[in-house]
Write a protein that holds these residues in place. Structure first.
Motif, PDB file in Angstrom:
ATOM      1  N   GLU A 193       0.848  -1.188   0.000  1.00 45.09           N
ATOM      2  CA  GLU A 193       0.000   0.000   0.000  1.00 45.09           C
ATOM      3  C   GLU A 193       0.889   1.246   0.000  1.00 45.09           C
ATOM      4  O   GLU A 193       2.042   1.211   0.431  1.00 45.09           O
ATOM      5  CB  GLU A 193      -0.890   0.026   1.245  1.00 45.09           C
ATOM      6  CG  GLU A 193      -1.812  -1.174   1.387  1.00 45.09           C
ATOM      7  CD  GLU A 193      -2.926  -1.186   0.370  1.00 45.09           C
ATOM      8  OE1 GLU A 193      -3.282  -0.088  -0.132  1.00 45.09           O
ATOM      9  OE2 GLU A 193      -3.437  -2.279   0.062  1.00 45.09           O
ATOM     10  N   TYR A 194       0.330   2.347  -0.490  1.00 42.14           N
ATOM     11  CA  TYR A 194       1.011   3.623  -0.323  1.00 42.14           C
ATOM     12  C   TYR A 194       1.224   3.914   1.163  1.00 42.14           C
ATOM     13  O   TYR A 194       0.392   3.588   2.009  1.00 42.14           O
ATOM     14  CB  TYR A 194       0.182   4.765  -0.913  1.00 42.14           C
ATOM     15  CG  TYR A 194       0.226   4.885  -2.423  1.00 42.14           C
ATOM     16  CD1 TYR A 194       1.435   4.865  -3.112  1.00 42.14           C
ATOM     17  CD2 TYR A 194      -0.948   5.057  -3.149  1.00 42.14           C
ATOM     18  CE1 TYR A 194       1.476   5.000  -4.485  1.00 42.14           C
ATOM     19  CE2 TYR A 194      -0.922   5.208  -4.532  1.00 42.14           C
ATOM     20  CZ  TYR A 194       0.299   5.170  -5.197  1.00 42.14           C
ATOM     21  OH  TYR A 194       0.333   5.305  -6.558  1.00 42.14           O
ATOM     22  N   ASN A 195       2.361   4.525   1.479  1.00 40.47           N
ATOM     23  CA  ASN A 195       2.704   5.002   2.827  1.00 40.47           C
ATOM     24  C   ASN A 195       2.916   3.873   3.834  1.00 40.47           C
ATOM     25  O   ASN A 195       3.037   4.121   5.032  1.00 40.47           O
ATOM     26  CB  ASN A 195       1.634   5.979   3.358  1.00 40.47           C
ATOM     27  CG  ASN A 195       1.435   7.157   2.424  1.00 40.47           C
ATOM     28  OD1 ASN A 195       2.407   7.724   1.912  1.00 40.47           O
ATOM     29  ND2 ASN A 195       0.191   7.537   2.182  1.00 40.47           N
ATOM     30  N   GLU A 196       2.980   2.637   3.356  1.00 41.31           N
ATOM     31  CA  GLU A 196       3.279   1.493   4.220  1.00 41.31           C
ATOM     32  C   GLU A 196       4.804   1.333   4.296  1.00 41.31           C
ATOM     33  O   GLU A 196       5.451   1.011   3.312  1.00 41.31           O
ATOM     34  CB  GLU A 196       2.647   0.216   3.640  1.00 41.31           C
ATOM     35  CG  GLU A 196       3.135  -1.071   4.285  1.00 41.31           C
ATOM     36  CD  GLU A 196       2.932  -2.289   3.392  1.00 41.31           C
ATOM     37  OE1 GLU A 196       3.628  -3.298   3.613  1.00 41.31           O
ATOM     38  OE2 GLU A 196       2.099  -2.230   2.468  1.00 41.31           O
ATOM     39  N   LYS A 197       5.365   1.552   5.470  1.00 39.83           N
ATOM     40  CA  LYS A 197       6.806   1.400   5.648  1.00 39.83           C
ATOM     41  C   LYS A 197       7.101  -0.048   6.028  1.00 39.83           C
ATOM     42  O   LYS A 197       6.526  -0.575   6.978  1.00 39.83           O
ATOM     43  CB  LYS A 197       7.305   2.351   6.735  1.00 39.83           C
ATOM     44  CG  LYS A 197       8.813   2.533   6.772  1.00 39.83           C
ATOM     45  CD  LYS A 197       9.189   3.630   7.775  1.00 39.83           C
ATOM     46  CE  LYS A 197      10.681   3.890   7.797  1.00 39.83           C
ATOM     47  NZ  LYS A 197      11.050   4.959   8.774  1.00 39.83           N
ATOM     48  N   PHE A 198       7.964  -0.706   5.266  1.00 43.38           N
ATOM     49  CA  PHE A 198       8.242  -2.116   5.529  1.00 43.38           C
ATOM     50  C   PHE A 198       9.748  -2.384   5.486  1.00 43.38           C
ATOM     51  O   PHE A 198      10.517  -1.637   4.869  1.00 43.38           O
ATOM     52  CB  PHE A 198       7.516  -3.023   4.522  1.00 43.38           C
ATOM     53  CG  PHE A 198       7.955  -2.841   3.084  1.00 43.38           C
ATOM     54  CD1 PHE A 198       8.932  -3.665   2.526  1.00 43.38           C
ATOM     55  CD2 PHE A 198       7.384  -1.856   2.282  1.00 43.38           C
ATOM     56  CE1 PHE A 198       9.343  -3.508   1.204  1.00 43.38           C
ATOM     57  CE2 PHE A 198       7.779  -1.697   0.953  1.00 43.38           C
ATOM     58  CZ  PHE A 198       8.760  -2.519   0.419  1.00 43.38           C
ATOM     59  N   GLU A 199      10.144  -3.447   6.182  1.00 44.17           N
ATOM     60  CA  GLU A 199      11.554  -3.842   6.198  1.00 44.17           C
ATOM     61  C   GLU A 199      11.819  -4.746   5.004  1.00 44.17           C
ATOM     62  O   GLU A 199      11.262  -5.839   4.899  1.00 44.17           O
ATOM     63  CB  GLU A 199      11.896  -4.561   7.501  1.00 44.17           C
ATOM     64  CG  GLU A 199      13.381  -4.897   7.615  1.00 44.17           C
ATOM     65  CD  GLU A 199      13.743  -5.599   8.915  1.00 44.17           C
ATOM     66  OE1 GLU A 199      14.461  -4.989   9.732  1.00 44.17           O
ATOM     67  OE2 GLU A 199      13.288  -6.749   9.106  1.00 44.17           O
ATOM     68  N   LEU A 200      12.663  -4.274   4.105  1.00 42.76           N
ATOM     69  CA  LEU A 200      13.031  -5.074   2.944  1.00 42.76           C
ATOM     70  C   LEU A 200      14.054  -6.132   3.348  1.00 42.76           C
ATOM     71  O   LEU A 200      13.897  -7.320   3.047  1.00 42.76           O
ATOM     72  CB  LEU A 200      13.589  -4.175   1.847  1.00 42.76           C
ATOM     73  CG  LEU A 200      13.988  -4.849   0.540  1.00 42.76           C
ATOM     74  CD1 LEU A 200      12.780  -5.462  -0.142  1.00 42.76           C
ATOM     75  CD2 LEU A 200      14.687  -3.854  -0.392  1.00 42.76           C
ATOM     76  N   PHE A 201      15.097  -5.682   4.014  1.00 41.33           N
ATOM     77  CA  PHE A 201      16.113  -6.550   4.604  1.00 41.33           C
ATOM     78  C   PHE A 201      16.551  -5.904   5.915  1.00 41.33           C
ATOM     79  O   PHE A 201      16.228  -4.732   6.172  1.00 41.33           O
ATOM     80  CB  PHE A 201      17.325  -6.712   3.672  1.00 41.33           C
ATOM     81  CG  PHE A 201      17.005  -7.326   2.339  1.00 41.33           C
ATOM     82  CD1 PHE A 201      16.645  -8.658   2.239  1.00 41.33           C
ATOM     83  CD2 PHE A 201      17.050  -6.564   1.174  1.00 41.33           C
ATOM     84  CE1 PHE A 201      16.340  -9.227   1.010  1.00 41.33           C
ATOM     85  CE2 PHE A 201      16.747  -7.118  -0.063  1.00 41.33           C
ATOM     86  CZ  PHE A 201      16.389  -8.457  -0.135  1.00 41.33           C
TER      87      PHE A 201
END
Length: 379
Positions: free
Chosen positions: A139-147
């Motif tokens: 989603e837009y504005n969803e901050k997630f850990e890629l690595f």
């Protein structure tokens, strides 16, 4: 952290950036060069199998078109994008594979007579389908850990349904830095999709500048200008033929034509017909209708809440098969024909140009950029 520019540094297509951080190898976009190939993209400095992930700003082929080639060469990581970008890439990459295979078949048939070496397409349909299965939607504005040590967020930039700037936070050896990849930034007050959402801070910004070499005048009143052309053409008894890009531009045209019909701006031609003659444009329009919430702007959402589909209207017809496409030219009523490709270099639009360019009562209306060397630019 180390950043290498692989494409779209001296020209505006073929976007591709290679980010090394926290022991990971990440691509931001993996686009195909389009139009005149003035500058060759650099080769990826590592094997494709060594790429851990791809972050994709949006679905246009000059940003996504080499993803199946990356897969063919060994990439097996995840491709992260917004949900709408993932959906649009499903049709864009399949269409691109079809074009690659058709061109190879044509070249090999032609070259066989002269004993030329077989031409191998960049990738085939199986590569495209395998690539599509690697998409992970956000989603837009969803901050997630890629690595570990790398966080990512997609921010709406109003260029295309699902288009985004990509914010990346990298923490290495106790030091944190933020790098932003702008992607293609849209203009304000566009129909259907939201205005760009601005990012206010970063340590480094990689900025696309497709239209950065010109001053932008205030936009015209598109609805009244389009209505004028429609009225003049239908009054002459001719067809209005519009070469249009299947994704983005076609849906905007439908939005304007719906408004023109609703407000009764065309006199004497009640319920005039509008044909979409592009299977890809029809698929893309269906995707627009399925990706409303979080992507459409307030004006479009107000229409939807009032029970009005902003890109559908009476008199709208679609042509999917080649026979349906050919039949359009046996319809003697004055009409609008929206067909791909937008620069007239391939596709069904060439068929409609053949039937209408010579007619003094018809109009050919260009609604998008025509690159140097393209048939559209020549016309």
């Amino acid at each position: 952290m180390r950043l290498t520019f692989l494409g779209a540094t001296h020209e505006v297509t073929g976007s591709c950036f290679y980010l090394e951080a926290c022991g990971k190898h990440i691509l931001i976009d993996c686009g195909m060069e389009q139009g005149r190939d003035t500058f060759e993209n650099q080769e990826l400095p590592i094997p494709a199998a060594g790429v851990d992930a791809v972050l994709l700003t949006h679905a246009h082929i000059d940003h996504s078109g080499k993803l199946p080639m990356l897969y063919q060469q060994g990439f097996r990581g995840e491709i992260h994008a917004t949900g709408a970008t993932s959906a649009l890439c499903d049709i864009m990459l399949r269409d691109s594979a079809h074009i690659q295979m058709a061109e190879a078949e044509w070249r090999n048939r032609k070259g066989k007579r002269s004993g030329e070496k077989a031409y191998v397409p960049l990738y085939d349909m199986e590569d495209a389908l395998s690539t599509i299965r690697m998409f992970v939607s956000h989603e837009y504005n969803e901050k997630f850990e890629l690595f570990e040590g790398i966080e990512v967020r997609f921010t709406d930039v109003g260029h295309l349904l699902g288009s985004a700037s990509i914010e990346i936070w990298v923490t290495e050896n106790g030091v944190s830095k933020k790098i932003v990849f702008s992607g293609d930034i849209g203009n304000i007050n566009q129909p259907l999709i939201n205005d760009p959402q601005y990012i206010k801070e970063a340590d480094y910004v990689v900025m696309e500048a497709t239209y950065g070499d010109r001053n932008h005048e205030p936009p015209p009143d598109y609805v009244s200008e389009l209505a004028k052309v429609i009225q003049e053409t239908l009054d002459r008894g001719g067809n209005l033929v519009i070469p249009s890009f299947a994704i983005g531009r076609t849906q905007v045209l439908l939005y304007f034509i719906r408004q023109i019909k609703e407000e009764g701006l065309i006199k004497g031609h009640d319920n005039f017909k509008v044909y979409i003659d592009s299977p890809m444009a029809i698929e893309a329009t269906n995707i627009y209708e399925k990706n409303i919430f979080g992507y459409f702007d307030k004006e479009a959402m107000d229409l939807i809440e009032a029970g009005i589909n902003p890109i559908k209207f009476p008199g709208l017809k679609t042509a999917i098969t080649s026979d349906e496409s050919k039949a359009i030219n046996f319809d003697d009523e004055p009409k609008i024909i929206i067909s791909a490709a937008g620069m007239c270099d391939a596709g069904r639009i060439r068929h409609h140009l053949k039937h209408n360019l010579w007619r003094e009562d018809s109009t050919i209306l260009f609604v998008g950029h025509q690159a140097e060397g393209s048939l559209g630019r020549i016309i």
